[in-house]
Design an enzyme around this catalytic site. Structure first.
Site, PDB file in Angstrom:
ATOM      1  N   HIS A 136       0.938  -1.051   0.077  1.00 34.73           N
ATOM      2  CA  HIS A 136       0.023  -0.701   0.065  1.00 34.73           C
ATOM      3  C   HIS A 136       0.682   1.624  -0.040  1.00 34.73           C
ATOM      4  O   HIS A 136       2.733   1.131   0.320  1.00 34.73           O
ATOM      5  CB  HIS A 136      -0.970   0.301   1.106  1.00 34.73           C
TER       6      HIS A 136
HETATM    7  P1  TYD Z   1      -1.475  -3.410   7.976  1.00 38.16           P
HETATM    8  O1  TYD Z   1      -1.108  -1.532   7.847  1.00 38.16           O
HETATM    9  O2  TYD Z   1      -2.496  -3.114   8.028  1.00 38.16           O
HETATM   10  O3  TYD Z   1      -0.670  -3.696   7.550  1.00 38.16           O
HETATM   11  P2  TYD Z   1       0.010  -4.473   6.624  1.00 38.16           P
HETATM   12  O4  TYD Z   1       0.155  -2.793   6.347  1.00 38.16           O
HETATM   13  O5  TYD Z   1       1.481  -4.835   6.757  1.00 38.16           O
HETATM   14  O6  TYD Z   1      -1.398  -5.539   5.404  1.00 38.16           O
HETATM   15  O7  TYD Z   1      -2.432  -3.124   9.551  1.00 38.16           O
HETATM   16  C1  TYD Z   1      -2.628  -4.478  10.079  1.00 38.16           C
HETATM   17  C2  TYD Z   1      -4.236  -4.422  10.997  1.00 38.16           C
HETATM   18  O8  TYD Z   1      -3.275  -3.520  12.031  1.00 38.16           O
HETATM   19  C3  TYD Z   1      -4.900  -3.624  10.229  1.00 38.16           C
HETATM   20  O9  TYD Z   1      -6.477  -3.745  10.550  1.00 38.16           O
HETATM   21  C4  TYD Z   1      -4.553  -2.272  11.126  1.00 38.16           C
HETATM   22  C5  TYD Z   1      -4.488  -2.638  12.175  1.00 38.16           C
HETATM   23  N1  TYD Z   1      -3.498  -1.899  12.681  1.00 38.16           N
HETATM   24  C6  TYD Z   1      -3.461  -0.254  13.893  1.00 38.16           C
HETATM   25  O10 TYD Z   1      -4.642  -0.823  14.817  1.00 38.16           O
HETATM   26  N2  TYD Z   1      -2.890   0.423  14.113  1.00 38.16           N
HETATM   27  C7  TYD Z   1      -1.573   0.630  13.333  1.00 38.16           C
HETATM   28  O11 TYD Z   1      -0.636   1.368  13.789  1.00 38.16           O
HETATM   29  C8  TYD Z   1      -1.285  -0.147  12.580  1.00 38.16           C
HETATM   30  C9  TYD Z   1       0.021  -0.037  11.968  1.00 38.16           C
HETATM   31  C10 TYD Z   1      -1.940  -1.238  12.288  1.00 38.16           C
END
Ligand code: TYD
Length: 135
Positions: A52
């Protein structure tokens, strides 16, 4: 296009026979105000995280333990940064597509972020990301 703003940040390293120490201070080492930190760990072999870009959030990514690769793409150029030192930070500005891969066993990725978490700040559609970079 964006990748030229990516910066490698060498953090202080206090070598000591009792064990080494590194640190970061917002005003000395981080090019933004810190609003959040999070960390990625227990990544099963072969998994990929990320995939992303952020509209606003800027980050510093540090491999506190083990190693992993950060693959960055600004819509024109792709570049891979292999992180494997706990005193080395990669500054990734907003507007860059990224994913993380090749996690070693026990890899610990520590991320310092400029914004609070907001699902709206994510662009997860690569085609849409590409179309935005062309505007
Ligand atoms: P995400 O950033 O989407 O991970 P990736 O990009 O590796 O797929 O995060 C995964 C999940 O964690 C998503 O449901 C959002 C949550 N999250 C939080 O609640 N707070 C945060 O600071 C981060 C980075 C993620």
């Amino acid at each position: 296009m964006g990748l030229e703003k990516v910066k490698e940040i060498n953090l202080p390293k206090i070598l000591d026979e009792r064990g080494n120490l590194s640190f970061l201070e917002e005003t000395k080492h981080i090019p933004f105000k810190i609003e959040r930190t999070y960390w990625i760990y227990d990544v099963p072999g072969g998994e990929v995280r990320g995939g992303h870009s952020y509209y606003e959030n800027e980050e510093i990514i540090i491999a506190l333990s083990g190693s992993f690769d950060i693959v960055l793409n600004d819509g024109m150029i792709q570049k891979v940064f292999s992180l494997n030192r706990s005193y080395y930070g990669l500054y990734v500005p907003n507007g860059i597509w990224r994913h993380m891969e090749n996690f070693s066993t026990n890899a610990l990725g520590f991320i310092v972020a400029s914004t609070k978490f907001s699902a709206n700040d994510y662009e997860r559609d690569f085609e849409k990301y590409l179309s935005l970079t062309k505007k």
